[in-house]
Scaffold this motif. Structure first.
Motif: not given
Ligand code: PMP
Length: 405
Positions: A223-251
């Protein structure tokens, strides 16, 4: 003083509470080893620092659009393409103050009061509290006995006409488990058929060991992004060890992102432009930072497994990712809160009680610290719990007297 019933019922974050207790002990000069904390020790990537410094020295520190700085969203779109092989539009992306706020805003935007969300134990402490904060009901599923693996039949049994979403966190905090691709495929198919949102908390998805990979949910839906029920959440905290920058995102689909943007516009307006610039710097900079972190955690995982293997009585399932493991301490105590307090005061080691993750009798140990921290902590825990240990030892110049649990 009047405080709402709901707000009063929200549990304090146990990790922050234990960290605070550990900080106070350390301030008094106690040589505490922190195995509780969930953050890498690295310095922020230089590209993140330079990018936010350039923003600061330019002096233009203003609001951004509520859903995020367009150039950061562009970097997130590229990240989504490279990591998930998914092409999404800027309208499918929203930046928030950490993955935590992304998750909260998703739940706020999809749940009506009394709607249910399925949470798979062991689970991150904040999911049930966040669900309750938006008047939803968390439905926690226990894993198959002796494993950290949820079963599809339990999820199906727990689904009702009120089920709005299932949260999946693989690699998993607190167990380090990575769910097999077959399970992810099944749950994606189930959610698409039942029209239940599948919230993939992918915050640790690059921290996987032994050449394994965390199966991305997108791989199992056409299914394309408009139809799928999947939502992904990510962020820089664990990816780059940037916990204090407080940036995450949802798709997610654009309708949901639009609603979440309205929610954000009316609550925080947007996240700080300085910190968004830092995240952009990290995402567009050298990605070897991520691999270096991953390698150091894999090494630490090997060290902690080696140390724990000599510890009779406790059982540990080897983590395939993250920087946590969740040993079973039930041979010593079935009250993990008491056990964590005992270890903090008697062995000066911070751990997190498994009860908070839906796994009573277990303790979460973070191996995000140094190898020395790991070996010292396990040695002290062994000393404190093993009946054949000497009655007293010195930790630095502090004499520790063995006491019974
Ligand atoms: N999800 C999980 C599973 C986590 O462990 C954490 C952080 N401990 C978060 C979300 C929140 O991440 P952030 O710091 O980006 O808010």
């Amino acid at each position: 003083m009047s405080i709402s019933r709901l707000a009063r019922s929200i549990e304090p974050s146990p990790t922050f509470a234990l960290n605070e207790e550990a900080r106070l002990l350390r301030e008094r000069g106690e040589p505490v080893v922190n195995m509780g904390i969930g953050e890498p020790r690295n310095k922020a990537p230089i590209t993140a620092i330079l990018s936010s410094a350039a923003r600061l020295s330019g002096g233009e520190i203003k609001y951004t659009p509520p859903d995020g700085l367009p150039s950061l969203k562009k970097a997130i779109i590229r990240y989504t393409e490279e990591s998930y092989d998914r092409y999404v539009a800027p309208e499918n992306v929203i930046v928030s103050a950490g993955a935590k706020q992304s998750l909260f805003n998703i739940l706020f935007s999809i749940l009506n009061p009394q709607d249910e969300v399925i949470v798979l134990a062991p689970h991150w402490v904040s999911y049930p509290e966040m669900i309750r904060m938006v008047y939803g009901i968390p439905v926690v599923i226990a894993p198959e006995d002796g494993t950290f693996q949820p079963r599809m039949q339990d999820i199906e049994r727990a689904t009702s006409s009120y089920t709005k979403a299932i949260i999946v966190n693989s690699p998993n905090n607190p167990s380090g488990a990575v769910y097999p691709p077959g399970f992810i495929a099944e749950i994606v198919d189930y959610c698409e058929r039942k029209k239940i949102y599948l919230i993939m908390d992918d915050i640790y998805h690059k921290l996987v060991f032994d050449g394994k990979k965390a199966a991305p949910a997108y791989q199992f839906t056409d299914k394309n992004i408009e139809e799928t029920m999947v939502i992904t959440v990510n962020g820089v905290a664990k990816l780059y060890g940037m916990t204090g920058f407080r940036i995450g995102w949802a798709v997610a689909n654009r309708k949901l992102v639009e609603v979440m943007s309205n929610v954000q516009a009316q609550t925080t307006s947007c996240t700080s432009v300085v910190l968004q610039s830092a995240a952009e710097g990290a995402l567009t900079g050298m990605q070897s930072v991520v691999e270096n972190l991953r390698l150091s955690f894999e090494n630490n995982r090997n060290v902690i497994m080696q140390e724990l293997s000599t510890f009779n009585g406790i059982k540990t399932i080897k983590p395939d990712g993250t920087f946590y493991c969740l040993p079973d301490f039930r041979a010593y105590s079935t009250n993990s809160v008491e056990l964590a307090k005992f270890l903090l005061h008697r062995a000066l080691v911070v751990t997190v009680p498994g009860k908070e993750f839906g796994m009573e009798g277990y303790l979460r140990l973070s191996f995000a610290g140094s190898v020395k921290d790991i070996t010292t902590a396990i040695e002290r825990i062994k000393w404190a719990l093993d009946p054949s240990s000497p009655n007293e030892i010195y930790i630095g110049d502090r004499k520790m007297i063995r006491d019974w649990l």
